[in-house]
Write a protein that holds these residues in place. Structure first.
Motif, PDB file in Angstrom:
ATOM      1  N   THR A 344     -16.362   9.903 -44.362  1.00 57.26           N
ATOM      2  CA  THR A 344     -17.386   9.770 -43.317  1.00 57.26           C
ATOM      3  C   THR A 344     -16.780  10.089 -41.953  1.00 57.26           C
ATOM      4  OG1 THR A 344     -18.509   8.049 -44.594  1.00 57.26           O
ATOM      5  CG2 THR A 344     -19.074   8.236 -42.264  1.00 57.26           C
ATOM      6  N   THR A 345     -17.470  10.947 -41.202  1.00 59.59           N
ATOM      7  CA  THR A 345     -17.027  11.290 -39.845  1.00 59.59           C
ATOM      8  C   THR A 345     -17.494  10.220 -38.869  1.00 59.59           C
ATOM      9  OG1 THR A 345     -17.147  13.641 -40.335  1.00 59.59           O
ATOM     10  CG2 THR A 345     -17.119  13.013 -38.015  1.00 59.59           C
ATOM     11  N   GLY A 346     -16.596   9.804 -37.987  1.00 55.83           N
ATOM     12  CA  GLY A 346     -16.964   8.788 -37.005  1.00 55.83           C
ATOM     13  C   GLY A 346     -15.892   8.613 -35.959  1.00 55.83           C
ATOM     14  N   VAL A 347     -16.025   7.560 -35.189  1.00 56.96           N
ATOM     15  CA  VAL A 347     -15.052   7.230 -34.148  1.00 56.96           C
ATOM     16  C   VAL A 347     -14.729   5.747 -34.233  1.00 56.96           C
ATOM     17  CG1 VAL A 347     -15.774   9.046 -32.565  1.00 56.96           C
ATOM     18  CG2 VAL A 347     -16.908   6.835 -32.470  1.00 56.96           C
ATOM     19  N   TYR A 348     -13.531   5.403 -33.802  1.00 57.32           N
ATOM     20  CA  TYR A 348     -13.159   3.999 -33.693  1.00 57.32           C
ATOM     21  C   TYR A 348     -13.458   3.530 -32.271  1.00 57.32           C
ATOM     22  CZ  TYR A 348     -10.821   3.945 -38.208  1.00 57.32           C
ATOM     23  OH  TYR A 348     -10.561   3.994 -39.555  1.00 57.32           O
ATOM     24  N   PHE A 357     -15.017   1.069 -36.926  1.00 53.17           N
ATOM     25  CA  PHE A 357     -15.328   2.461 -37.225  1.00 53.17           C
ATOM     26  C   PHE A 357     -16.839   2.660 -37.188  1.00 53.17           C
ATOM     27  CE2 PHE A 357     -16.205   6.030 -40.104  1.00 53.17           C
ATOM     28  CZ  PHE A 357     -15.358   6.991 -39.563  1.00 53.17           C
ATOM     29  N   LYS A 358     -17.300   3.571 -36.316  1.00 53.24           N
ATOM     30  CA  LYS A 358     -18.733   3.812 -36.159  1.00 53.24           C
ATOM     31  C   LYS A 358     -19.039   5.248 -36.580  1.00 53.24           C
ATOM     32  CE  LYS A 358     -19.311   0.445 -32.437  1.00 53.24           C
ATOM     33  NZ  LYS A 358     -20.052   0.101 -31.204  1.00 53.24           N
ATOM     34  N   PRO A 359     -19.839   5.434 -37.623  1.00 51.47           N
ATOM     35  CA  PRO A 359     -20.149   6.792 -38.103  1.00 51.47           C
ATOM     36  C   PRO A 359     -21.005   7.565 -37.106  1.00 51.47           C
ATOM     37  CG  PRO A 359     -21.466   5.168 -39.257  1.00 51.47           C
ATOM     38  CD  PRO A 359     -20.481   4.394 -38.430  1.00 51.47           C
ATOM     39  N   LEU A 386     -26.100  -3.211 -35.442  1.00 49.40           N
ATOM     40  CA  LEU A 386     -25.844  -3.090 -34.012  1.00 49.40           C
ATOM     41  C   LEU A 386     -24.360  -2.917 -33.727  1.00 49.40           C
ATOM     42  CD1 LEU A 386     -28.310  -5.763 -32.567  1.00 49.40           C
ATOM     43  CD2 LEU A 386     -28.495  -3.284 -32.357  1.00 49.40           C
ATOM     44  N   LEU A 387     -23.532  -3.634 -34.467  1.00 49.65           N
ATOM     45  CA  LEU A 387     -22.091  -3.593 -34.237  1.00 49.65           C
ATOM     46  C   LEU A 387     -21.531  -2.212 -34.544  1.00 49.65           C
ATOM     47  CD1 LEU A 387     -19.422  -5.064 -33.584  1.00 49.65           C
ATOM     48  CD2 LEU A 387     -19.297  -5.697 -36.008  1.00 49.65           C
ATOM     49  N   TYR A 388     -22.038  -1.563 -35.592  1.00 48.94           N
ATOM     50  CA  TYR A 388     -21.474  -0.287 -36.040  1.00 48.94           C
ATOM     51  C   TYR A 388     -22.266   0.925 -35.534  1.00 48.94           C
ATOM     52  CZ  TYR A 388     -18.362  -2.883 -39.111  1.00 48.94           C
ATOM     53  OH  TYR A 388     -17.387  -3.718 -39.591  1.00 48.94           O
ATOM     54  N   THR A 389     -23.214   0.709 -34.633  1.00 52.97           N
ATOM     55  CA  THR A 389     -23.975   1.820 -34.039  1.00 52.97           C
ATOM     56  C   THR A 389     -23.330   2.240 -32.723  1.00 52.97           C
ATOM     57  OG1 THR A 389     -26.054   1.078 -35.039  1.00 52.97           O
ATOM     58  CG2 THR A 389     -26.199   2.564 -33.146  1.00 52.97           C
ATOM     59  N   LEU A 390     -23.002   3.519 -32.594  1.00 55.42           N
ATOM     60  CA  LEU A 390     -22.406   4.026 -31.357  1.00 55.42           C
ATOM     61  C   LEU A 390     -23.461   4.102 -30.271  1.00 55.42           C
ATOM     62  CD1 LEU A 390     -19.787   5.227 -30.097  1.00 55.42           C
ATOM     63  CD2 LEU A 390     -20.711   7.492 -30.679  1.00 55.42           C
TER      64      LEU A 390
END
Length: 410
Positions: A344-348, A357-359, A386-390
Protein backbone atom coordinates in the motif's frame (compact mmCIF):
# COMPACT_ATOMS: atom_id res chain seq x y z
CA UNK A 1 31.88 30.37 53.06
CA UNK A 2 34.56 28.27 51.32
CA UNK A 3 32.38 25.17 51.59
CA UNK A 4 29.40 27.02 50.09
CA UNK A 5 31.53 28.39 47.28
CA UNK A 6 32.88 24.91 46.44
CA UNK A 7 29.42 23.32 46.36
CA UNK A 8 28.15 26.09 44.06
CA UNK A 9 31.03 25.47 41.65
CA UNK A 10 30.36 21.73 41.67
CA UNK A 11 26.68 22.29 40.93
CA UNK A 12 27.53 24.61 38.02
CA UNK A 13 29.99 22.09 36.61
CA UNK A 14 27.38 19.35 36.93
CA UNK A 15 24.77 21.46 35.11
CA UNK A 16 27.17 22.29 32.29
CA UNK A 17 28.06 18.62 31.90
CA UNK A 18 24.35 17.73 31.78
CA UNK A 19 23.73 20.32 29.04
CA UNK A 20 26.70 19.07 26.99
CA UNK A 21 25.57 15.48 27.38
CA UNK A 22 22.00 16.34 26.33
CA UNK A 23 23.07 18.16 23.18
CA UNK A 24 25.62 15.43 22.43
CA UNK A 25 22.95 12.73 22.63
CA UNK A 26 20.56 14.74 20.46
CA UNK A 27 23.28 15.38 17.89
CA UNK A 28 24.18 11.69 17.86
CA UNK A 29 20.54 10.71 17.37
CA UNK A 30 20.20 13.19 14.53
CA UNK A 31 23.28 11.89 12.74
CA UNK A 32 22.50 8.22 13.33
CA UNK A 33 18.71 8.38 13.00
CA UNK A 34 17.70 11.73 11.54
CA UNK A 35 13.96 12.53 11.48
CA UNK A 36 12.69 15.39 9.36
CA UNK A 37 9.06 16.38 8.84
CA UNK A 38 6.94 18.87 6.93
CA UNK A 39 3.30 19.96 6.95
CA UNK A 40 0.86 19.00 4.20
CA UNK A 41 -1.29 21.65 2.55
CA UNK A 42 -3.78 21.89 -0.30
CA UNK A 43 -2.22 22.83 -3.62
CA UNK A 44 -3.34 23.43 -7.22
CA UNK A 45 -1.11 22.83 -10.22
CA UNK A 46 -1.46 22.53 -13.97
CA UNK A 47 0.14 20.47 -16.69
CA UNK A 48 0.72 23.04 -19.43
CA UNK A 49 2.74 23.92 -22.54
CA UNK A 50 4.10 27.39 -23.32
CA UNK A 51 3.22 28.59 -26.82
CA UNK A 52 3.86 31.54 -29.12
CA UNK A 53 1.59 32.03 -32.12
CA UNK A 54 -1.11 34.01 -33.93
CA UNK A 55 -4.83 34.50 -33.50
CA UNK A 56 -6.58 33.88 -36.84
CA UNK A 57 -10.06 34.90 -37.98
CA UNK A 58 -11.99 34.93 -41.27
CA UNK A 59 -11.60 38.67 -41.95
CA UNK A 60 -12.57 40.99 -44.78
CA UNK A 61 -11.04 44.47 -44.90
CA UNK A 62 -13.58 47.18 -45.77
CA UNK A 63 -11.82 49.35 -48.31
CA UNK A 64 -11.86 53.08 -47.69
CA UNK A 65 -9.48 55.94 -46.89
CA UNK A 66 -11.93 58.72 -46.16
CA UNK A 67 -10.65 61.27 -43.65
CA UNK A 68 -13.97 62.62 -42.39
CA UNK A 69 -16.05 59.74 -41.21
CA UNK A 70 -17.82 58.49 -38.11
CA UNK A 71 -17.71 54.79 -37.21
CA UNK A 72 -21.10 53.41 -36.31
CA UNK A 73 -20.15 50.35 -34.24
CA UNK A 74 -17.91 49.60 -31.27
CA UNK A 75 -15.07 47.05 -31.34
CA UNK A 76 -16.40 43.49 -31.27
CA UNK A 77 -20.01 44.50 -32.01
CA UNK A 78 -22.20 42.36 -34.26
CA UNK A 79 -23.35 44.01 -37.52
CA UNK A 80 -26.24 42.83 -39.71
CA UNK A 81 -25.85 42.64 -43.49
CA UNK A 82 -26.62 45.96 -45.18
CA UNK A 83 -26.41 47.96 -41.95
CA UNK A 84 -24.14 51.04 -41.86
CA UNK A 85 -20.54 50.64 -40.73
CA UNK A 86 -19.59 54.29 -41.06
CA UNK A 87 -20.96 57.67 -42.08
CA UNK A 88 -18.79 59.70 -44.49
CA UNK A 89 -18.94 63.53 -44.40
CA UNK A 90 -18.20 65.63 -47.45
CA UNK A 91 -16.71 68.52 -45.48
CA UNK A 92 -15.68 69.64 -42.01
CA UNK A 93 -18.82 71.77 -41.87
CA UNK A 94 -20.97 68.69 -42.53
CA UNK A 95 -19.22 66.86 -39.68
CA UNK A 96 -19.86 69.75 -37.28
CA UNK A 97 -23.52 69.88 -38.34
CA UNK A 98 -23.86 66.15 -37.65
CA UNK A 99 -22.31 66.54 -34.21
CA UNK A 100 -24.72 69.37 -33.46
CA UNK A 101 -27.64 67.22 -34.63
CA UNK A 102 -26.55 64.43 -32.31
CA UNK A 103 -26.35 66.85 -29.37
CA UNK A 104 -29.81 68.26 -30.09
CA UNK A 105 -31.31 64.78 -30.54
CA UNK A 106 -29.93 63.61 -27.18
CA UNK A 107 -31.26 66.71 -25.45
CA UNK A 108 -34.69 66.20 -27.04
CA UNK A 109 -34.77 62.60 -25.86
CA UNK A 110 -33.86 63.70 -22.33
CA UNK A 111 -36.63 66.30 -22.25
CA UNK A 112 -39.22 63.86 -23.61
CA UNK A 113 -38.26 61.31 -20.99
CA UNK A 114 -38.47 63.94 -18.25
CA UNK A 115 -41.92 65.01 -19.49
CA UNK A 116 -43.23 61.43 -19.38
CA UNK A 117 -41.76 60.95 -15.89
CA UNK A 118 -42.98 64.25 -14.41
CA UNK A 119 -44.45 63.68 -10.98
CA UNK A 120 -43.58 59.96 -11.04
CA UNK A 121 -41.62 59.26 -7.83
CA UNK A 122 -40.85 55.68 -8.87
CA UNK A 123 -39.19 56.83 -12.11
CA UNK A 124 -37.11 59.42 -10.24
CA UNK A 125 -35.87 56.72 -7.85
CA UNK A 126 -35.01 54.48 -10.81
CA UNK A 127 -32.95 57.29 -12.33
CA UNK A 128 -31.03 57.62 -9.06
CA UNK A 129 -30.28 53.91 -9.23
CA UNK A 130 -29.25 54.21 -12.90
CA UNK A 131 -26.84 57.04 -12.06
CA UNK A 132 -25.15 54.90 -9.40
CA UNK A 133 -24.92 51.96 -11.82
CA UNK A 134 -23.42 54.16 -14.55
CA UNK A 135 -20.81 55.53 -12.12
CA UNK A 136 -19.84 52.00 -11.05
CA UNK A 137 -19.58 50.86 -14.69
CA UNK A 138 -17.42 53.88 -15.57
CA UNK A 139 -15.11 53.26 -12.63
CA UNK A 140 -14.81 49.55 -13.50
CA UNK A 141 -13.87 50.42 -17.09
CA UNK A 142 -11.15 52.80 -15.87
CA UNK A 143 -9.75 50.24 -13.42
CA UNK A 144 -9.67 47.40 -15.95
CA UNK A 145 -8.12 49.50 -18.74
CA UNK A 146 -11.13 49.20 -21.10
CA UNK A 147 -10.56 52.73 -22.41
CA UNK A 148 -12.41 52.09 -25.68
CA UNK A 149 -15.72 52.04 -23.79
CA UNK A 150 -15.10 55.17 -21.71
CA UNK A 151 -16.69 57.58 -24.19
CA UNK A 152 -19.88 55.52 -24.45
CA UNK A 153 -20.14 55.07 -20.67
CA UNK A 154 -19.50 58.77 -20.07
CA UNK A 155 -22.27 59.76 -22.49
CA UNK A 156 -24.67 57.32 -20.81
CA UNK A 157 -23.92 58.82 -17.38
CA UNK A 158 -24.33 62.36 -18.69
CA UNK A 159 -27.68 61.47 -20.28
CA UNK A 160 -28.98 59.86 -17.09
CA UNK A 161 -27.92 62.83 -14.95
CA UNK A 162 -29.65 65.28 -17.30
CA UNK A 163 -32.83 63.16 -17.31
CA UNK A 164 -32.81 63.32 -13.52
CA UNK A 165 -32.31 67.11 -13.60
CA UNK A 166 -35.08 67.70 -16.15
CA UNK A 167 -37.49 65.58 -14.11
CA UNK A 168 -37.81 68.49 -11.65
CA UNK A 169 -38.80 71.02 -14.35
CA UNK A 170 -42.32 72.40 -14.73
CA UNK A 171 -44.41 70.38 -17.25
CA UNK A 172 -45.47 73.51 -19.24
CA UNK A 173 -41.88 74.71 -19.46
CA UNK A 174 -40.79 71.26 -20.71
CA UNK A 175 -43.44 71.31 -23.47
CA UNK A 176 -42.18 74.64 -24.78
CA UNK A 177 -38.57 73.43 -24.80
CA UNK A 178 -39.54 70.19 -26.56
CA UNK A 179 -41.39 72.06 -29.30
CA UNK A 180 -38.42 74.42 -29.87
CA UNK A 181 -35.90 71.56 -29.91
CA UNK A 182 -38.03 69.48 -32.31
CA UNK A 183 -37.93 72.34 -34.81
CA UNK A 184 -34.15 72.63 -34.47
CA UNK A 185 -33.71 68.87 -34.93
CA UNK A 186 -35.82 68.89 -38.11
CA UNK A 187 -33.80 71.77 -39.57
CA UNK A 188 -30.44 70.19 -38.66
CA UNK A 189 -31.52 66.80 -40.07
CA UNK A 190 -32.32 68.36 -43.44
CA UNK A 191 -28.94 70.07 -43.57
CA UNK A 192 -27.00 66.90 -42.68
CA UNK A 193 -28.96 64.56 -44.98
CA UNK A 194 -27.58 66.05 -48.17
CA UNK A 195 -23.93 66.18 -47.08
CA UNK A 196 -23.30 62.61 -45.94
CA UNK A 197 -23.10 59.10 -47.33
CA UNK A 198 -22.97 55.69 -45.67
CA UNK A 199 -20.75 52.63 -46.01
CA UNK A 200 -22.77 49.49 -45.32
CA UNK A 201 -21.76 45.99 -44.23
CA UNK A 202 -21.47 43.59 -47.21
CA UNK A 203 -22.41 40.65 -44.97
CA UNK A 204 -23.32 39.93 -41.36
CA UNK A 205 -20.30 39.76 -39.08
CA UNK A 206 -18.35 41.10 -36.12
CA UNK A 207 -16.83 44.57 -36.50
CA UNK A 208 -13.20 45.45 -35.75
CA UNK A 209 -11.63 48.85 -36.33
CA UNK A 210 -8.01 47.62 -36.51
CA UNK A 211 -6.41 46.48 -39.78
CA UNK A 212 -2.91 45.02 -39.28
CA UNK A 213 -1.98 43.44 -42.64
CA UNK A 214 -2.41 39.81 -41.53
CA UNK A 215 -6.00 39.58 -42.81
CA UNK A 216 -5.02 38.05 -46.18
CA UNK A 217 -1.95 36.22 -44.84
CA UNK A 218 -3.56 34.34 -41.95
CA UNK A 219 -6.86 32.78 -42.97
CA UNK A 220 -8.64 29.58 -41.92
CA UNK A 221 -7.77 28.09 -45.34
CA UNK A 222 -4.00 28.71 -45.01
CA UNK A 223 -4.03 26.91 -41.64
CA UNK A 224 -5.20 23.68 -43.30
CA UNK A 225 -1.81 23.06 -44.95
CA UNK A 226 0.62 25.33 -43.06
CA UNK A 227 4.06 23.85 -42.31
CA UNK A 228 6.60 24.93 -39.66
CA UNK A 229 8.68 26.65 -42.36
CA UNK A 230 5.64 28.60 -43.56
CA UNK A 231 4.81 29.52 -39.97
CA UNK A 232 8.33 30.95 -39.49
CA UNK A 233 7.89 33.05 -42.65
CA UNK A 234 4.61 34.70 -41.60
CA UNK A 235 4.75 38.47 -42.19
CA UNK A 236 2.04 41.14 -42.65
CA UNK A 237 1.29 42.78 -45.99
CA UNK A 238 0.98 46.51 -46.60
CA UNK A 239 -2.68 47.44 -46.22
CA UNK A 240 -4.77 50.10 -44.53
CA UNK A 241 -8.36 51.15 -44.08
CA UNK A 242 -9.95 53.97 -42.15
CA UNK A 243 -13.14 51.93 -41.78
CA UNK A 244 -11.90 48.61 -40.41
CA UNK A 245 -12.90 45.03 -41.15
CA UNK A 246 -15.66 42.47 -40.69
CA UNK A 247 -15.10 39.04 -39.16
CA UNK A 248 -17.25 36.31 -40.63
CA UNK A 249 -18.75 33.56 -38.47
CA UNK A 250 -18.20 32.85 -34.78
CA UNK A 251 -15.05 30.70 -34.92
CA UNK A 252 -11.50 31.88 -34.33
CA UNK A 253 -8.18 30.01 -34.40
CA UNK A 254 -4.77 30.01 -32.75
CA UNK A 255 -1.84 28.66 -34.77
CA UNK A 256 1.54 27.84 -33.26
CA UNK A 257 4.51 25.48 -33.61
CA UNK A 258 5.59 23.03 -30.90
CA UNK A 259 7.95 20.09 -30.62
CA UNK A 260 6.94 16.69 -31.91
CA UNK A 261 7.25 15.30 -28.38
CA UNK A 262 4.77 17.86 -27.04
CA UNK A 263 2.47 17.31 -30.03
CA UNK A 264 2.39 13.55 -29.30
CA UNK A 265 0.49 14.31 -26.09
CA UNK A 266 -2.38 15.87 -28.06
CA UNK A 267 -5.09 14.50 -30.33
CA UNK A 268 -7.45 16.12 -32.85
CA UNK A 269 -10.78 17.02 -31.24
CA UNK A 270 -9.29 17.18 -27.72
CA UNK A 271 -10.82 19.89 -25.51
CA UNK A 272 -8.25 22.09 -23.77
CA UNK A 273 -7.88 25.54 -22.18
CA UNK A 274 -5.90 28.41 -23.68
CA UNK A 275 -4.60 31.22 -21.46
CA UNK A 276 -3.40 34.35 -23.26
CA UNK A 277 -0.46 36.24 -21.78
CA UNK A 278 -2.09 39.63 -22.48
CA UNK A 279 -5.19 41.24 -23.89
CA UNK A 280 -7.73 38.99 -22.16
CA UNK A 281 -7.96 38.15 -18.47
CA UNK A 282 -9.82 34.84 -18.49
CA UNK A 283 -9.18 31.35 -19.90
CA UNK A 284 -10.54 30.38 -23.30
CA UNK A 285 -12.02 26.94 -24.12
CA UNK A 286 -10.49 25.53 -27.31
CA UNK A 287 -10.26 22.28 -29.26
CA UNK A 288 -7.39 20.79 -31.25
CA UNK A 289 -8.32 21.32 -34.93
CA UNK A 290 -5.11 20.12 -36.60
CA UNK A 291 -1.72 18.61 -35.75
CA UNK A 292 0.60 18.91 -38.75
CA UNK A 293 3.31 16.48 -39.82
CA UNK A 294 6.64 16.74 -38.05
CA UNK A 295 9.29 18.80 -39.83
CA UNK A 296 12.75 18.80 -38.19
CA UNK A 297 11.12 17.72 -34.93
CA UNK A 298 8.48 20.49 -35.02
CA UNK A 299 4.73 20.40 -35.76
CA UNK A 300 2.13 23.03 -36.55
CA UNK A 301 -0.72 23.04 -34.04
CA UNK A 302 -4.06 24.68 -34.83
CA UNK A 303 -6.54 25.32 -32.02
CA UNK A 304 -10.08 26.55 -32.57
CA UNK A 305 -12.54 28.38 -30.35
CA UNK A 306 -16.23 29.03 -30.92
CA UNK A 307 -16.84 31.40 -28.01
CA UNK A 308 -15.73 34.91 -26.98
CA UNK A 309 -14.98 36.12 -30.53
CA UNK A 310 -15.79 39.72 -29.52
CA UNK A 311 -13.03 39.55 -26.88
CA UNK A 312 -10.28 38.42 -29.29
CA UNK A 313 -10.88 40.79 -32.22
CA UNK A 314 -7.82 42.89 -31.28
CA UNK A 315 -5.49 39.95 -30.54
CA UNK A 316 -2.95 38.80 -33.13
CA UNK A 317 0.59 37.74 -32.18
CA UNK A 318 0.40 36.25 -28.71
CA UNK A 319 2.30 34.30 -26.10
CA UNK A 320 -0.01 31.79 -24.47
CA UNK A 321 -0.19 28.79 -22.16
CA UNK A 322 -2.03 25.65 -23.23
CA UNK A 323 -3.51 23.91 -20.18
CA UNK A 324 -3.58 20.14 -20.74
CA UNK A 325 -4.90 19.22 -17.28
CA UNK A 326 -5.26 20.68 -13.79
CA UNK A 327 -4.85 18.91 -10.45
CA UNK A 328 -5.67 19.75 -6.86
CA UNK A 329 -4.78 17.77 -3.76
CA UNK A 330 -2.54 17.56 -0.69
CA UNK A 331 1.06 18.46 -1.50
CA UNK A 332 3.83 16.31 -0.03
CA UNK A 333 7.53 15.88 -0.89
CA UNK A 334 8.05 13.06 -3.37
CA UNK A 335 10.55 11.29 -1.07
CA UNK A 336 7.94 11.13 1.71
CA UNK A 337 5.99 8.45 -0.25
CA UNK A 338 6.47 4.92 1.07
CA UNK A 339 5.09 1.44 0.44
CA UNK A 340 4.26 -0.78 3.43
CA UNK A 341 4.60 -4.56 3.71
CA UNK A 342 1.16 -5.01 2.10
CA UNK A 343 2.13 -3.02 -1.01
CA UNK A 344 0.00 0.00 0.00
CA UNK A 345 1.29 3.45 -0.97
CA UNK A 346 1.15 6.04 1.78
CA UNK A 347 3.02 8.38 4.08
CA UNK A 348 4.05 8.24 7.71
CA UNK A 349 2.70 11.08 9.83
CA UNK A 350 3.87 12.13 13.26
CA UNK A 351 0.96 12.29 15.70
CA UNK A 352 2.37 13.35 19.04
CA UNK A 353 5.48 11.17 19.28
CA UNK A 354 4.04 8.24 17.29
CA UNK A 355 4.38 7.52 13.57
CA UNK A 356 1.20 6.37 11.81
CA UNK A 357 1.03 5.07 8.25
CA UNK A 358 -1.70 6.83 6.24
CA UNK A 359 -2.58 5.40 2.80
CA UNK A 360 -2.83 7.80 -0.14
CA UNK A 361 -3.66 7.83 -3.86
CA UNK A 362 -1.21 9.78 -6.05
CA UNK A 363 -2.93 12.31 -8.33
CA UNK A 364 0.08 14.06 -9.86
CA UNK A 365 3.87 13.90 -9.64
CA UNK A 366 5.96 17.02 -10.13
CA UNK A 367 9.71 17.36 -10.15
CA UNK A 368 10.11 17.10 -6.37
CA UNK A 369 6.56 16.87 -5.02
CA UNK A 370 3.35 14.89 -5.32
CA UNK A 371 -0.31 15.74 -5.07
CA UNK A 372 -2.25 13.05 -3.23
CA UNK A 373 -5.65 12.38 -1.74
CA UNK A 374 -6.47 10.09 1.22
CA UNK A 375 -6.55 6.42 0.25
CA UNK A 376 -9.02 3.72 1.25
CA UNK A 377 -8.88 2.86 4.96
CA UNK A 378 -10.06 -0.37 6.56
CA UNK A 379 -10.66 0.35 10.25
CA UNK A 380 -12.99 -0.88 12.94
CA UNK A 381 -14.04 2.48 14.38
CA UNK A 382 -14.64 6.03 13.18
CA UNK A 383 -11.85 7.30 15.43
CA UNK A 384 -9.39 4.94 13.71
CA UNK A 385 -10.56 6.15 10.31
CA UNK A 386 -9.92 9.75 11.40
CA UNK A 387 -6.52 8.80 12.78
CA UNK A 388 -5.35 7.16 9.54
CA UNK A 389 -6.87 9.73 7.13
CA UNK A 390 -4.37 12.23 5.70
CA UNK A 391 -5.49 15.84 6.10
CA UNK A 392 -4.09 19.32 5.53
CA UNK A 393 -1.67 20.43 8.26
CA UNK A 394 -0.65 16.82 9.06
CA UNK A 395 3.04 16.46 9.92
CA UNK A 396 4.47 14.11 7.28
CA UNK A 397 7.76 12.34 8.01
CA UNK A 398 10.23 12.91 5.17
CA UNK A 399 13.19 10.95 6.53
CA UNK A 400 13.69 8.58 9.46
CA UNK A 401 15.26 5.16 10.02
CA UNK A 402 13.33 1.95 10.69
CA UNK A 403 9.89 3.47 10.29
CA UNK A 404 6.87 1.32 11.05
CA UNK A 405 3.28 1.94 12.05
CA UNK A 406 3.07 2.84 15.73
CA UNK A 407 6.79 3.58 16.18
CA UNK A 408 7.54 6.07 18.96
CA UNK A 409 9.96 8.75 17.83
CA UNK A 410 11.79 10.69 20.52
Amino acid sequence: MKSTSLSTKLIMIFLMLAVFIYFGVQGYRYLVNPTTTTLTYRYHTEDSVQLSGYVVRSETVIEGDEALLELTHAEGERVAAGKPLATVYRSQEALEQAQELERLTQQLEQLQYAQSAAGDTETALKLDSDIRSDIVALRAACSSGRHASLETLTNELKTTVLKREYAYRDAADLSEQIAALSAQVSSASAAVRGSTSRINAPFAGTYSAVVDGYESVLTPRTLETMTPAEFDAIAPTQTSSSIGKLIEGEDWFFVTVLSAAEASRLSVGQSLTLRMASGIDFDLPVKVARIGRAENGRCVLVLTGSRYLSYVTLLREQNAELILASYEGLRIPKNALRVDENGTTGVYCLVGLTAYFKPVSVLYQGEDFCLVEPGEISAATDSQVLLYTLRAEDEVIISANDLYNGKVIH
